[in-house]
Design a protein around this motif. Sequence first.
Motif, PDB file in Angstrom:
ATOM      1  N   THR A   1      13.153  -6.110 -52.390  1.00  9.63           N
ATOM      2  CA  THR A   1      12.006  -6.985 -52.153  1.00  9.63           C
ATOM      3  C   THR A   1      12.381  -8.428 -52.466  1.00  9.63           C
ATOM      4  O   THR A   1      12.024  -9.348 -51.719  1.00  9.63           O
ATOM      5  N   LYS A   2      13.111  -8.630 -53.542  1.00 12.56           N
ATOM      6  CA  LYS A   2      13.552  -9.989 -53.899  1.00 12.56           C
ATOM      7  C   LYS A   2      14.395 -10.579 -52.774  1.00 12.56           C
ATOM      8  O   LYS A   2      14.194 -11.738 -52.395  1.00 12.56           O
ATOM      9  N   ASP A   3      15.306  -9.809 -52.219  1.00 10.00           N
ATOM     10  CA  ASP A   3      16.139 -10.287 -51.113  1.00 10.00           C
ATOM     11  C   ASP A   3      15.291 -10.635 -49.887  1.00 10.00           C
ATOM     12  O   ASP A   3      15.549 -11.628 -49.207  1.00 10.00           O
ATOM     13  N   ASP A   4      14.279  -9.803 -49.600  1.00 11.73           N
ATOM     14  CA  ASP A   4      13.371 -10.079 -48.479  1.00 11.73           C
ATOM     15  C   ASP A   4      12.629 -11.395 -48.689  1.00 11.73           C
ATOM     16  O   ASP A   4      12.473 -12.193 -47.763  1.00 11.73           O
ATOM     17  N   ILE A   5      12.150 -11.606 -49.910  1.00 11.65           N
ATOM     18  CA  ILE A   5      11.417 -12.839 -50.232  1.00 11.65           C
ATOM     19  C   ILE A   5      12.327 -14.049 -50.040  1.00 11.65           C
ATOM     20  O   ILE A   5      11.940 -15.040 -49.398  1.00 11.65           O
ATOM     21  N   ILE A   6      13.532 -13.973 -50.565  1.00  9.13           N
ATOM     22  CA  ILE A   6      14.483 -15.082 -50.434  1.00  9.13           C
ATOM     23  C   ILE A   6      14.774 -15.373 -48.965  1.00  9.13           C
ATOM     24  O   ILE A   6      14.735 -16.527 -48.523  1.00  9.13           O
ATOM     25  N   LYS A   7      15.038 -14.340 -48.200  1.00 11.41           N
ATOM     26  CA  LYS A   7      15.355 -14.510 -46.773  1.00 11.41           C
ATOM     27  C   LYS A   7      14.203 -15.177 -46.024  1.00 11.41           C
ATOM     28  O   LYS A   7      14.403 -16.134 -45.271  1.00 11.41           O
ATOM     29  N   LYS A   8      12.989 -14.683 -46.241  1.00 12.75           N
ATOM     30  CA  LYS A   8      11.831 -15.238 -45.524  1.00 12.75           C
ATOM     31  C   LYS A   8      11.554 -16.680 -45.926  1.00 12.75           C
ATOM     32  O   LYS A   8      11.236 -17.516 -45.072  1.00 12.75           O
ATOM     33  N   LEU A   9      11.669 -16.992 -47.219  1.00 17.65           N
ATOM     34  CA  LEU A   9      11.416 -18.356 -47.666  1.00 17.65           C
ATOM     35  C   LEU A   9      12.488 -19.313 -47.154  1.00 17.65           C
ATOM     36  O   LEU A   9      12.175 -20.446 -46.757  1.00 17.65           O
ATOM     37  N   ARG A  10      13.734 -18.876 -47.114  1.00 18.30           N
ATOM     38  CA  ARG A  10      14.807 -19.726 -46.567  1.00 18.30           C
ATOM     39  C   ARG A  10      14.593 -20.012 -45.091  1.00 18.30           C
ATOM     40  O   ARG A  10      14.774 -21.134 -44.628  1.00 18.30           O
ATOM     41  N   GLU A  11      14.203 -18.982 -44.347  1.00 15.69           N
ATOM     42  CA  GLU A  11      13.982 -19.156 -42.907  1.00 15.69           C
ATOM     43  C   GLU A  11      12.776 -20.050 -42.629  1.00 15.69           C
ATOM     44  O   GLU A  11      12.814 -20.880 -41.726  1.00 15.69           O
TER      45      GLU A  11
ATOM     46  N   THR B   1       3.657 -16.669 -45.423  1.00 16.37           N
ATOM     47  CA  THR B   1       5.029 -16.261 -45.108  1.00 16.37           C
ATOM     48  C   THR B   1       5.358 -14.896 -45.708  1.00 16.37           C
ATOM     49  O   THR B   1       6.079 -14.104 -45.113  1.00 16.37           O
ATOM     50  N   LEU B   2       4.807 -14.627 -46.890  1.00 15.01           N
ATOM     51  CA  LEU B   2       5.099 -13.382 -47.599  1.00 15.01           C
ATOM     52  C   LEU B   2       3.956 -12.369 -47.511  1.00 15.01           C
ATOM     53  O   LEU B   2       3.838 -11.478 -48.353  1.00 15.01           O
ATOM     54  N   ALA B   3       3.129 -12.472 -46.489  1.00 18.52           N
ATOM     55  CA  ALA B   3       1.952 -11.598 -46.343  1.00 18.52           C
ATOM     56  C   ALA B   3       2.330 -10.123 -46.383  1.00 18.52           C
ATOM     57  O   ALA B   3       1.651  -9.322 -47.034  1.00 18.52           O
ATOM     58  N   HIS B   4       3.390  -9.748 -45.700  1.00 21.84           N
ATOM     59  CA  HIS B   4       3.800  -8.338 -45.682  1.00 21.84           C
ATOM     60  C   HIS B   4       4.139  -7.846 -47.086  1.00 21.84           C
ATOM     61  O   HIS B   4       3.712  -6.765 -47.492  1.00 21.84           O
ATOM     62  N   GLU B   5       4.913  -8.624 -47.822  1.00 19.12           N
ATOM     63  CA  GLU B   5       5.309  -8.225 -49.173  1.00 19.12           C
ATOM     64  C   GLU B   5       4.087  -8.138 -50.098  1.00 19.12           C
ATOM     65  O   GLU B   5       4.000  -7.226 -50.927  1.00 19.12           O
ATOM     66  N   LEU B   6       3.157  -9.054 -49.941  1.00 21.87           N
ATOM     67  CA  LEU B   6       1.958  -9.053 -50.779  1.00 21.87           C
ATOM     68  C   LEU B   6       1.045  -7.867 -50.464  1.00 21.87           C
ATOM     69  O   LEU B   6       0.299  -7.417 -51.321  1.00 21.87           O
ATOM     70  N   LYS B   7       1.131  -7.348 -49.262  1.00 20.92           N
ATOM     71  CA  LYS B   7       0.329  -6.178 -48.885  1.00 20.92           C
ATOM     72  C   LYS B   7       1.026  -4.867 -49.220  1.00 20.92           C
ATOM     73  O   LYS B   7       0.385  -3.820 -49.257  1.00 20.92           O
ATOM     74  N   SER B   8       2.339  -4.928 -49.455  1.00 20.23           N
ATOM     75  CA  SER B   8       3.082  -3.680 -49.610  1.00 20.23           C
ATOM     76  C   SER B   8       3.875  -3.600 -50.910  1.00 20.23           C
ATOM     77  O   SER B   8       5.043  -3.227 -50.892  1.00 20.23           O
TER      78      SER B   8
END
Length: 91
Positions: free
Chosen positions: A3-13, A67-74
């Motif tokens: 999840t941390k890697d997903d957050i970093i990737k999405k925020l960088r993009e 940007t992180l809506a998916h992570e916040l829902k899951s």
Amino acid sequence: MSTKDDIIKKLREAFVPESLDVVDESHLHEGHAGHRPGGETHFRVYIVSPAFQGKSRIARHRMINDTLAHELKSGVHALAIHAAAPGEAPT
């Protein structure tokens, strides 16, 4: 990918930050609401990006939350955000 890697990737993009630090603080919340074994439930984000120039604190938080809506829902229960534009002191 964590999840941390997903957050970093999405925020960088999304924000092409000058600096970005994502900290998993889940271990600090054991026994509290939203915590689960294995962690990845509570994060703190420090980000500096030109995308935040002229934006209010609330607008910056909304941009990141969108940007992180998916992570916040899951699975992400809490997200502490410190967002600044270049040259500003982090808030």
